[in-house]
Design an enzyme around this catalytic site. Structure first.
Site, PDB file in Angstrom:
ATOM      1  NE  ARG A   1      -1.668  -2.224   2.815  1.00 44.61           N
ATOM      2  CZ  ARG A   1      -1.800  -3.498   2.456  1.00 44.61           C
ATOM      3  NH1 ARG A   1      -2.847  -3.877   1.793  1.00 44.61           N
ATOM      4  NH2 ARG A   1      -0.897  -4.395   2.785  1.00 44.61           N
ATOM      5  CB  THR A   2       3.385   2.570   2.355  1.00 44.55           C
ATOM      6  OG1 THR A   2       2.584   2.145   3.449  1.00 44.55           O
ATOM      7  CG2 THR A   2       4.002   3.915   2.674  1.00 44.55           C
TER       8      THR A   2
ATOM      9  CE  LYS B   1      27.406  -3.616  -4.841  1.00 36.86           C
ATOM     10  NZ  LYS B   1      27.750  -2.632  -5.876  1.00 36.86           N
TER      11      LYS B   1
ATOM     12  NE  ARG C   1       7.094   0.773   5.113  1.00 38.59           N
ATOM     13  CZ  ARG C   1       5.867   0.250   5.027  1.00 38.59           C
ATOM     14  NH1 ARG C   1       5.709  -1.020   4.704  1.00 38.59           N
ATOM     15  NH2 ARG C   1       4.806   0.989   5.267  1.00 38.59           N
TER      16      ARG C   1
ATOM     17  CG  HIS D   1       3.413   4.177   8.638  1.00 37.91           C
ATOM     18  ND1 HIS D   1       3.532   5.057   7.570  1.00 37.91           N
ATOM     19  CD2 HIS D   1       3.053   2.974   8.103  1.00 37.91           C
ATOM     20  CE1 HIS D   1       3.259   4.400   6.448  1.00 37.91           C
ATOM     21  NE2 HIS D   1       2.977   3.139   6.747  1.00 37.91           N
TER      22      HIS D   1
HETATM   23  C1  NCD Z   1       1.463  -0.942   8.156  1.00 37.51           C
HETATM   24  C2  NCD Z   1       2.966  -0.804   8.359  1.00 37.51           C
HETATM   25  O1  NCD Z   1       3.759  -1.114   7.473  1.00 37.51           O
HETATM   26  O2  NCD Z   1       3.321  -0.383   9.453  1.00 37.51           O
HETATM   27  N1  NCD Z   1       1.093  -1.137   6.819  1.00 37.51           N
HETATM   28  C3  NCD Z   1       0.903  -0.046   6.005  1.00 37.51           C
HETATM   29  O3  NCD Z   1       1.790   0.726   5.791  1.00 37.51           O
HETATM   30  N2  NCD Z   1      -0.310   0.146   5.514  1.00 37.51           N
HETATM   31  C4  NCD Z   1       0.824  -1.894   9.092  1.00 37.51           C
HETATM   32  C5  NCD Z   1       1.349  -3.287   9.177  1.00 37.51           C
HETATM   33  O4  NCD Z   1       2.272  -3.692   8.465  1.00 37.51           O
HETATM   34  O5  NCD Z   1       0.820  -4.022  10.014  1.00 37.51           O
END
Ligand code: NCD
Length: 490
Positions: free
Chosen positions: A61-62, A90, A111, A139
């Site tokens: 999703r993100t 590396k 991320r 997040h």
């Molecule tokens: C979440 C995350 O990555 O923290 N997912 C997301 O970004 N929609 C929640 C999760 O992974 O449980």
């Protein structure tokens, strides 16, 4: 000056409102599919701009919604498909990698499994950085999607009763969300899986910095699965005052509170809390964050949100949100139920992220221009002494540790004569863990003591903070009486 979004507190409430207005504008300009809420067209306002998605953890999703957002703005994306294909495999440090990426892209979306990683990235580059999840820390853009969904479904956040279920300890989406809910005046009811309660540094902060009163089953009768209720004071009225009072003189009800809160306010909260727990408007589910569980800390007794749960609790009109992915904690029987809002929540990620990208790339004047950040905490950083107590902090990473110097905020309020002395509490500037070190000293006289509440009697440039007395001794500091430490300048 470029702005980054590392925590939800990097955006003010007004800025969040303006971002949502812009997201609404994109939805009405482009149109949306009536069922999936997918946007239908493309703009060209970001033509010539490139954003990079640097993801060191799995994401659907993100990553896709950021990439879709950039495409729909008319910009381009540089992406890593698999972290094993970039130079981290590396041994390249994050700091080096983002400095390289900023010479190709106008914005970095990161991320990373380490807490505080996005803050490090933002320190090293001069393009905007967006934190797309850093370990269990925060997040913030998921919170923007959550709040935007609530705004579209519920109109106002103030006074909403929000039940948070599941892994509240390791779920980063929950940590950003609770601060935002408190800021917008929603009440937070927590129903964690056993052993996965909100971490103390988060629940303490909700009280000391977000002006929430927290009640537990010690204060008031709560359902078995609910462990805490946080009521933001901002919107609570002070009841029980005679009409003819012109001036109210109040004192803190707990020594560490910065806000002055009259004690009789608590009686208001008993009513509010009882109603809050019964009349839930929103249920926010989270999956067990198995990738972050150390050893056997999982739970066999994980709350499941499905139709039966909603019916049993009488949550007839509650909206169900979930950041997804789901595993076992969210029933498929809610997918077609009007209360299930989680697929809309994912679709709304695109207009929300379009608005954020357009704002950070300065395509739309949504964000304030801020000079160097002013913070009301005093900072502390020193070459020897303290390190962050959170093993998952980026500053504890062997590779990043070669260039990163641990940095902290001192989060005690400035001592005032009516406050009792409190032990020193420091907060890591990267992962925001709070920690109480057990010794302080003076660099100039190389003396130390374990009475850490004396920290503010030592000049900033002379203060040294140790994890414990063994570390102080190891570094050649001598134990002296507190009075000697506070008076002696070497
Ligand atoms: C979440 C995350 O990555 O923290 N997912 C997301 O970004 N929609 C929640 C999760 O992974 O449980």
């Amino acid at each position: 000056m470029n702005r980054s979004v590392i925590t939800i507190d990097d955006l003010t409430n007004d800025e969040i409102d303006r971002l949502f207005n812009l997201a609404d504008r994109y939805v009405s300009d482009l149109g949306e599919h009536p069922h999936s809420h997918r946007l239908l067209g493309k703009l060209d306002v970001a033509k010539g701009k490139i954003a990079s998605t640097l993801f060191f953890e799995p994401s659907t999703r993100t990553k896709f919604s950021f990439e879709a957002a950039m495409f729909r703005l008319g910009g381009d994306i540089l992406q890593t498909v698999d972290p094993r294909t970039n130079s981290s495999s590396k041994g390249e440090s994050l700091a080096d990698m983002v400095r390289v990426v900023q010479s190709y892209a106008d914005l970095v979306i990161l991320r990373h499994p380490r807490e505080g990683a996005a803050r490090v990235a933002a320190e090293y580059v001069d393009v905007p950085v967006i934190n797309a999840g850093d370990g269990s820390h925060e997040h913030p853009t998921q919170t923007l999607c959550d709040l935007y969904t609530l705004r579209r479904e519920r109109k106002s956040l103030t006074g909403l009763n929000v039940l948070l279920c599941g892994d509240l300890k390791n779920g980063r989406t929950v940590h950003s969300l609770v601060y935002a809910l408190a800021r917008f005046g929603a009440r937070i009811v927590t129903a964690p899986a056993k052993g996965l309660e909100l971490p103390p540094h988060v629940s303490d902060r909700l009280q000391s910095e977000y002006h929430c009163v927290a009640l537990t089953s010690k204060d008031i009768a709560l359902p078995d699965d609910v462990d805490m209720v946080f009521v933001p004071l901002r919107d609570e009225k002070i009841r029980g005052l005679p009409d003819n009072v012109d001036v109210l003189y109040v004192t803190p009800n707990q020594p560490h509170k910065l806000a002055l809160i009259p004690d009789f306010n608590l009686s208001v909260h008993f009513d509010t809390v009882t109603t809050a727990v019964k009349e839930i408007d929103v249920i926010y589910g989270t999956r067990l964050q198995t990738e972050r569980l150390a050893g056997n800390s999982g739970t066999g007794d994980y709350p499941v949100i499905d139709k039966a749960f909603l019916d049993k609790r009488g949550y007839t009109n509650a909206q169900v949100l979930h950041p997804l992915p789901r595993v076992k904690e969210l029933g498929y029987d809610l997918d077609k139920d009007p209360r299930g809002a989680y697929f809309k929540q994912t679709a709304y990620g695109v207009p929300v992220r379009m608005a954020l990208l357009a704002a950070l790339l300065q395509i739309e004047p949504v964000l304030e221009t801020r000079g160097s950040e002013t913070h009301y905490f005093r900072n502390y950083s020193c070459d020897d002494g303290l390190m962050c107590s959170n093993e998952r902090c980026i500053s504890r990473d062997e590779n990043e540790g070669k260039h990163l110097k641990p940095k902290f905020w001192i989060v005690n309020p400035a001592q005032q004569s009516f406050l009792p002395e409190m032990p020193l509490t420091v907060r890591c500037m990267y992962c925001e863990y709070d920690y109480k070190p057990s010794a302080i000293g003076r660099k100039s006289s190389r003396q130390y003591n374990v009475e850490t509440s004396l920290w503010d009697q030592i000049e900033s440039e002379d203060l040294v903070v140790f994890c414990d007395f063994a570390q102080a001794q190891h570094q050649g500091y001598n134990l002296v009486d507190p009075s000697v430490l506070t008076s002696a300048r070497g």
